[in-house]
Write a protein that holds these residues in place. Structure first.
Motif, PDB file in Angstrom:
ATOM      1  N   ILE A  83       0.836  -1.208   0.000  1.00  0.00           N
ATOM      2  CA  ILE A  83       0.000   0.000   0.000  1.00  0.00           C
ATOM      3  C   ILE A  83       0.868   1.254   0.000  1.00  0.00           C
ATOM      4  O   ILE A  83       0.609   2.210  -0.749  1.00  0.00           O
ATOM      5  N   VAL A  84       1.918   1.259   0.829  1.00  0.00           N
ATOM      6  CA  VAL A  84       2.810   2.419   0.900  1.00  0.00           C
ATOM      7  C   VAL A  84       3.474   2.676  -0.454  1.00  0.00           C
ATOM      8  O   VAL A  84       3.514   3.807  -0.944  1.00  0.00           O
ATOM      9  N   LEU A  85       4.000   1.621  -1.064  1.00  0.00           N
ATOM     10  CA  LEU A  85       4.658   1.771  -2.363  1.00  0.00           C
ATOM     11  C   LEU A  85       3.666   2.227  -3.432  1.00  0.00           C
ATOM     12  O   LEU A  85       3.995   3.048  -4.304  1.00  0.00           O
ATOM     13  N   ASN A  86       2.436   1.699  -3.358  1.00  0.00           N
ATOM     14  CA  ASN A  86       1.408   2.075  -4.332  1.00  0.00           C
ATOM     15  C   ASN A  86       1.057   3.563  -4.203  1.00  0.00           C
ATOM     16  O   ASN A  86       0.941   4.274  -5.202  1.00  0.00           O
ATOM     17  N   VAL A  87       0.918   4.035  -2.964  1.00  0.00           N
ATOM     18  CA  VAL A  87       0.595   5.452  -2.737  1.00  0.00           C
ATOM     19  C   VAL A  87       1.759   6.343  -3.187  1.00  0.00           C
ATOM     20  O   VAL A  87       1.554   7.371  -3.852  1.00  0.00           O
ATOM     21  N   LEU A  88       2.989   5.975  -2.816  1.00  0.00           N
ATOM     22  CA  LEU A  88       4.155   6.767  -3.224  1.00  0.00           C
ATOM     23  C   LEU A  88       4.285   6.825  -4.736  1.00  0.00           C
ATOM     24  O   LEU A  88       4.618   7.869  -5.314  1.00  0.00           O
ATOM     25  N   HIS A 100      -6.061   5.513  -5.365  1.00  0.00           N
ATOM     26  CA  HIS A 100      -6.550   4.273  -4.767  1.00  0.00           C
ATOM     27  C   HIS A 100      -5.503   3.770  -3.781  1.00  0.00           C
ATOM     28  O   HIS A 100      -4.309   4.008  -3.945  1.00  0.00           O
ATOM     29  N   TRP A 101      -5.943   3.062  -2.753  1.00  0.00           N
ATOM     30  CA  TRP A 101      -5.038   2.589  -1.720  1.00  0.00           C
ATOM     31  C   TRP A 101      -4.440   1.228  -2.040  1.00  0.00           C
ATOM     32  O   TRP A 101      -3.233   1.038  -1.920  1.00  0.00           O
ATOM     33  N   LEU A 160       4.385  10.408  -6.500  1.00  0.00           N
ATOM     34  CA  LEU A 160       5.696  10.872  -6.952  1.00  0.00           C
ATOM     35  C   LEU A 160       6.003  10.604  -8.418  1.00  0.00           C
ATOM     36  O   LEU A 160       6.874  11.262  -8.997  1.00  0.00           O
ATOM     37  N   PHE A 161       5.299   9.674  -9.019  1.00  0.00           N
ATOM     38  CA  PHE A 161       5.695   9.261 -10.367  1.00  0.00           C
ATOM     39  C   PHE A 161       4.545   9.327 -11.373  1.00  0.00           C
ATOM     40  O   PHE A 161       4.405   8.456 -12.221  1.00  0.00           O
ATOM     41  N   ARG A 162       3.728  10.351 -11.271  1.00  0.00           N
ATOM     42  CA  ARG A 162       2.638  10.507 -12.234  1.00  0.00           C
ATOM     43  C   ARG A 162       3.199  10.757 -13.623  1.00  0.00           C
ATOM     44  O   ARG A 162       4.106  11.568 -13.810  1.00  0.00           O
ATOM     45  N   ASN A 163       2.673  10.066 -14.609  1.00  0.00           N
ATOM     46  CA  ASN A 163       3.091  10.222 -16.003  1.00  0.00           C
ATOM     47  C   ASN A 163       2.313  11.359 -16.642  1.00  0.00           C
ATOM     48  O   ASN A 163       1.107  11.224 -16.909  1.00  0.00           O
ATOM     49  N   PRO A 164       2.952  12.502 -16.927  1.00  0.00           N
ATOM     50  CA  PRO A 164       2.217  13.650 -17.473  1.00  0.00           C
ATOM     51  C   PRO A 164       1.735  13.434 -18.902  1.00  0.00           C
ATOM     52  O   PRO A 164       0.911  14.207 -19.403  1.00  0.00           O
TER      53      PRO A 164
END
Length: 532
Positions: A36-41, A57-58, A45-49
């Motif tokens: 969950i932590v890695l999924n949230v981070l 989502h959690w 932090l790594f949204r593809n523009p």
């Protein structure tokens, strides 16, 4: 010591096993928390523009499946409010798959009218539909073959055929009202969804498949149809092969229905048997593909199953909603009866196809119900090549699932004022709820291989989809629904149970949305009610 050992050894074993269980449980919880932590981070932090925004989502894999599954429209509008600045387009996680939603008329155009080389319906729906319909039909064959199959099916959807169906539909409706236990006496109550489901399957089978198929629709055949219908459970998008109880029933029902249709076909192929009707089975037995090959019997059976389900699902759901809306608006039911008397005459003659064309309020009641209660809430495609999204800087990568929702578009206030109000008069000129400009079907026609159809994607009203996969049974559905409405209006008065004002919620648990059951209304037969 021996006795003590007998007591302590099992205790020691229990403690050892308990410690192992605690370790396993602790490890599982730690793994889930880390995931969950890695999924949230990853989301933060790594949204593809270069791609549409992803709905937060959690939990990995599960993603947004739960809120989407409970109420897709509520989920779509919630996301639209958050991501409208990005162009009415966003991506959510559906059972581990990234699914990009494109809303509004532009979204419908982008997905439903995309070129076949760029999007594909077969790869999305084959896993779900093939176990239900069978091999080598509908989505289990190349698109070109599907277009040929749709052309064969149009035999039963000509204007002459539709004209002949009205009498059959009305007779089935009156026979059902006269025999169904729920409608005996002068007044009573009825659970609308199962009642109209049975009625619409009688009318669809009789009109689209002939008297011989209709005669087989006893209680056991209806149960087979019900079991087959369970194959459209959303979990079967991912696990169509799983040995779940509903899948075992689906497979058994499919096999039995294929045997029934095959028996009819084989009997007709016997020497000396002459054609005594012009039903769909005879038509398909005479058809050939472009390469000269006749249609195999198992494909005819598969197409008949698909035709029956297509002719029943949307009409069943829509007519159930219409009855519930009329119970909530009993004055409209009286207005509809008055329209029949004014147009057709006080003696209410037998309903004909020509009569239906002269009853605009009846047509509007059907149209309004389809607008507010779209039978299919999500239409999906798979991108087979990268697709730039017009008006944005985004591109949809190949392999992504795309989702259009014409049903959401028809609930948007910019097209339909007070969109959540069921108003049969909305379609009349001068109504404060009249659709805005652009809410009518466009006139552009295109032939995808089964005859000219309207592209239709510029309209916010698309209850039967658009593009090459637009439902070819659209006109049949309108005729069926208007004829059933006309019979019920001249036979019944509906109203809600005391203290039960308002309609029930929507059951989105299947591919086809419908009212939750039970949905009970009170009925009373009109004095001097005239049937067909």
């Amino acid at each position: 010591m021996g006795a003590l050992s007998t007591i302590l050894e099992p205790l020691a074993q229990f403690l050892a096993n308990s410690s192992l269980s605690v370790v396993i449980l602790g490890g599982s919880v730690l793994f889930l928390v880390l995931a969950i932590v890695l999924n949230v981070l990853n989301q933060l932090l790594f949204r593809n523009p270069a791609e549409p925004p992803v709905v937060f989502h959690w939990i990995p894999f599960i993603g947004n499946t739960v809120p989407y599954g409970i109420d897709p429209f509520k989920f779509f509008f919630s996301c639209r409010e958050k991501y409208l600045q990005y162009g009415d387009v966003f991506t959510f996680i559906l059972l581990g798959k990234k699914t990009t939603v494109c809303l509004g008329t532009k979204g419908n155009e982008f997905i439903l009218n995309a070129k076949h080389k760029d999007v594909n319906a077969e790869e999305v729906y084959s896993a779900l539909c093939t176990p239900v319909f069978g091999k080598d039909v509908v989505y289990d064959c190349p698109n070109a073959k599907l277009m040929e199959q749709k052309k064969f099916i149009k035999f039963g959807l000509t204007q002459d055929a539709l004209r002949s169906y009205v009498h059959i539909i009305c007779k089935e409706a009156n026979d059902y009202i006269g025999s169904a236990k729920a409608f005996q006496g002068q007044r009573g109550t009825v659970n609308i969804p199962p009642a109209v489901s049975q009625l619409t399957i009688f009318t669809a089978s009789h009109t689209l498949q002939g008297a011989e198929v209709r005669s087989r629709f006893n209680h056991s055949f209806a149960e087979l149809f019900h079991d087959l219908d369970k194959g459209f459970s959303p979990i079967n998008f991912v696990l169509p092969w799983a040995p779940l109880p509903h899948n075992r029933k689906r497979d058994a029902a499919h096999q039995k229905m294929v045997e029934i249709y095959s028996e009819i076909i084989q009997t007709r192929r016997q020497p000396g048997v002459t054609k005594d009707s012009e039903d769909m089975i005879w038509n398909l037995m005479d058809c050939k593909y472009k390469d000269g090959k006749a249609i195999p019997d198992y494909e005819i059976a598969g197409m008949m199953i698909a035709l029956l389900m297509a002719g029943q699902h949307s009409s069943s759901s829509t007519f159930a909603w219409m009855c519930l809306r009329l119970a909530d608006n009993p004055e409209v039911m009286d207005e509809l009866l008055e329209e029949q008397k004014q147009v057709l005459g006080q003696d209410l003659p037998d309903i004909t196809h020509e009569h239906l064309q002269k009853l605009p309020l009846h047509a509007a009641a059907v149209r309004e119900t389809l607008r507010l209660h779209a039978p299919i809430h999500s239409i999906m495609r798979k991108a087979t090549s990268p697709l730039p999204v017009a008006g944005t800087s985004y591109a949809i990568p190949a392999g992504r699932t795309l989702l259009a929702s014409p049903g959401a578009t028809s609930r948007m206030p910019e097209y339909f004022p007070n969109p959540m109000v069921w108003d049969a008069h909305r379609w009349e000129d001068g109504s404060p709820n009249h659709p805005s400009l652009g809410a009518t079907d466009d006139d552009e026609k295109v032939d995808y291989g089964y005859g000219l159809v309207s592209k239709g994607t510029s309209s916010p009203y698309l209850p039967f989809g658009a593009g090459r996969h637009r439902c070819i049974g659209e006109q049949f559905a309108y005729v069926q629904l208007q004829a059933l409405l006309a019979v019920f209006v001249r036979t019944f008065k509906f109203k809600n149970l005391p203290g039960k004002e308002g309609v029930v919620g929507t059951d989105f648990s299947s591919l086809f949305s419908k009212p939750f059951s039970p949905a009970i209304v009170e009925w009373e037969k009109r004095q001097n009610a005239k049937g067909e």
